[in-house]
Design an enzyme around this catalytic site. Structure first.
Site: not given
Length: 599
Positions: A112, A115, A169, A281
């Site tokens: 993720s 992103k 997320s 993140k």
């Protein structure tokens, strides 16, 4: 009844023993904060996918712990600690210098943290107040992966969508953002790949906007640091990723607020909070294990830390904290002066060395020749002498190096210019020649002036040739007589050197081939070949000895034959002499008898 109870009790004991014997090394990271863990039977644990796993550590040290750290090989560089992450990097956000580099260009699956690029592309190609309308594309994600339960036809602002993307997320939001910005998910993915290429990524390819596993969806620690550096240059991105809690108000399809909590625990969690953390993140899929991007600032120094493929979300936070401490403690930023900053156009052209010329009076020549900062910031180990930093020019970029390791860079280019050029008087012959060649009295721009200068020299050269044609022809002839033998010698030497190189290349290939053959064979096969070669050599020596004995025997027989022939010839010669003597005696006897008869 007793037998049945005994059987059940035995089964319980057996199962307990088996479970107690399962080694801790087989325990894999589990899902947390909305993550998906794919087990061997295809089932999932936890609620969501594409995010960080639970803080569940193993008792063994993985092989990734022993992977080499490239930055530790730099002479005079502070030694970074070994970590379990398969790949990691620490970058100074201001200078772009990598302070820590472990397996930094190796291909890894990002999960993720993808992103970050999704948000960067969306921010550069949309506005926060735009209304995003979601289609059924929100269902085109893996079942059980991270999502916010977005409904087809639901509307929200791009700002709310980006908070849902980065804090929760949400994969369904990622799909909606991609379709809204580019018209299709494939089009948005192409924009992501184009942006990666523009930033200078070397081992990155995106296949989706959310980060769920795909073999064609990969990156490396170096590239993720570069992408994050570009993202945190956007104040809106920093604000979103640094937010701990956020609320998405009711929408046209959902009649309740959505409350979001940032998964980057280094912002707020008592166990993992890091002073100076600004955001980041998290990421997790089974194939990539846990991944984490963090950026933090202390005083005027801002660092980016990348962790890829480590087992346990807690491990990503602790190893990130260790690497950030390493970067903040051992490195400083220094300013290095650029010598071109105060160089004038006249100094660049070297006009002062040509004597007094008309063009020296032009004011443009006194202006700076380059567009470059007076100082460039570099990141070096604390206590480094500024003279240890070297510079090299690559196109329009000045790269600063410490022991051949980049520690900073800056842009450098020629400044535009426009000025008149006054040419000195020429000879009468030159002027006649000038009549045949059209000239312009004014040249606009720095490049035009340089072209005019070259053209002036060229015209002078041809003017001299017209005035001294015989001398010029003689000079050309002498040059040809000198250059032709040199050219022939060069061709011959080049031919010979090529033959030698080819021969060496063949020998090298033969040697490599032989070594590969030896490597492929076992010890027994090599021993058998050696024994066979020894036996063949023994037989060859025996045959050689037998042949020599046969030759000696033949020579002896020839010598004996020659002796026999010589003896026979000697006997024959002796026999012929005896016959002559007997005949002579016989003849003399016959004469005596005749004389007696006559008497």
């Amino acid at each position: 009844m007793k037998k049945s109870k005994i059987r059940i009790l035995s089964l319980v004991i057996l199962v307990s023993v088996l479970l107690a014997g399962v080694p801790a090394g087989y325990v894999m990271a589990s899902a947390q904060d909305g993550e998906t863990v794919h087990d061997g039977d295809g089932q999932t644990d936890g609620q969501d996918g594409g995010e960080e796993s639970a803080e569940e550590e193993t008792e063994y040290i993985p092989e990734s712990y022993y992977l080499p750290i490239e930055s530790n090989k730099i002479k005079g560089w502070p030694q970074g600690k070994q970590i379990e992450a398969e790949a990691a990097a620490v970058m100074d956000a201001s200078t772009g210098a990598f302070l820590y580099s472990k397996n930094a260009e190796a291909k890894e699956y990002p999960a993720s943290i993808t992103k970050i690029m999704t948000a960067l592309v969306a921010l550069e190609n949309s506005s926060l107040d735009e209304e995003v309308t979601y289609s059924e594309i929100v269902f085109n994600i893996e079942f059980g992966s991270s999502h916010l339960g977005i409904q087809p036809g639901e509307k929200m602002t791009m700002e709310d969508a980006l908070y849902g993307l980065m804090l929760e997320s949400a994969n369904d939001i990622a799909m909606g953002i991609a379709e809204h910005v580019a018209g299709s998910v494939d089009g948005f993915v192409q924009m992501m790949n184009d942006k990666a290429a523009q930033l200078g990524c070397v081992n990155t390819h995106f296949a989706n906007p959310h980060g769920l596993f795909d073999e064609q969806h990969y990156t490396c620690a170096r590239d993720m640091a570069i992408i994050t550096q570009a993202a945190i240059a956007n104040p809106t991105f920093c604000k979103i990723t640094g937010t701990v809690e956020y609320t998405i108000e009711k929408t046209n399809k959902v009649d309740e607020n959505r409350y979001l909590l940032n998964h980057q625990k280094m912002l707020y969690d008592d166990e993992f909070k890091y002073d100076g953390c600004l955001g980041g993140k998290t990421g997790f899929v089974t194939e990539s294990l846990n991944t984490l991007v963090t950026f933090a600032q202390k005083d005027d120094k801002k660092l980016i830390c990348i962790i890829l493929k480590v087992n346990g979300s807690g491990k990503t936070f602790t190893e990130t904290a260790d690497l950030l401490d390493y970067g903040f403690t051992n490195f400083v930023n220094q300013d290095v002066k650029n010598p071109e900053a105060n160089m004038s156009r006249a100094e660049l052209m070297g006009i002062c060395s040509f004597g007094k010329m008309g063009m020296m009076t032009d004011e443009e020549l006194k202006k700076p020749a380059f567009i470059v900062n007076e100082n460039t910031e570099v990141t070096v180990p604390a206590g480094t002498d500024p003279s240890a930093v070297k510079r090299k020019i690559e196109g329009q970029q000045a790269v600063y190096m410490y022991e051949n390791w980049p520690v900073g860079e800056d842009q450098i280019s020629l400044a535009p210019a426009a000025f008149n050029v006054s040419l000195p008087k020429a000879s009468e012959t030159y002027l006649k020649y000038q009549d045949r060649v059209p000239q312009t009295e004014e040249s606009e721009g720095f490049i035009d002036n340089a072209v005019g200068t070259v053209q002036s020299v060229w015209n002078r050269f041809w003017g001299w040739i017209y005035d001294n044609d015989l001398l010029a022809a003689l000079i050309v002839l002498i040059l040809l007589l000198v250059l032709i033998p040199i050219l022939v010698i060069g061709i011959v030497r080049n031919h010979n050197s090529q033959k030698i190189r080819k021969q060496r290349q063949r020998e090298k290939e033969e040697r490599i081939k032989r070594e590969e053959e030896i490597d492929r064979k076992s010890t027994l096969e090599i021993e058998a070949e050696l024994r066979a070669e020894i036996e063949a050599d023994r037989l060859r020596r025996e045959e050689e000895a037998a042949r020599m004995m046969e030759e000696e025997k033949e020579e002896k027989e020839i010598e004996e034959a020659e002796k026999f022939i010589e003896q026979r010839e000697a006997i024959e010669e002796a026999g012929s002499v005896n016959v002559k003597d007997v005949g002579q005696v016989t003849a003399e006897g016959g004469q005596d008898e005749e004389e007696e008869e006559q008497v």
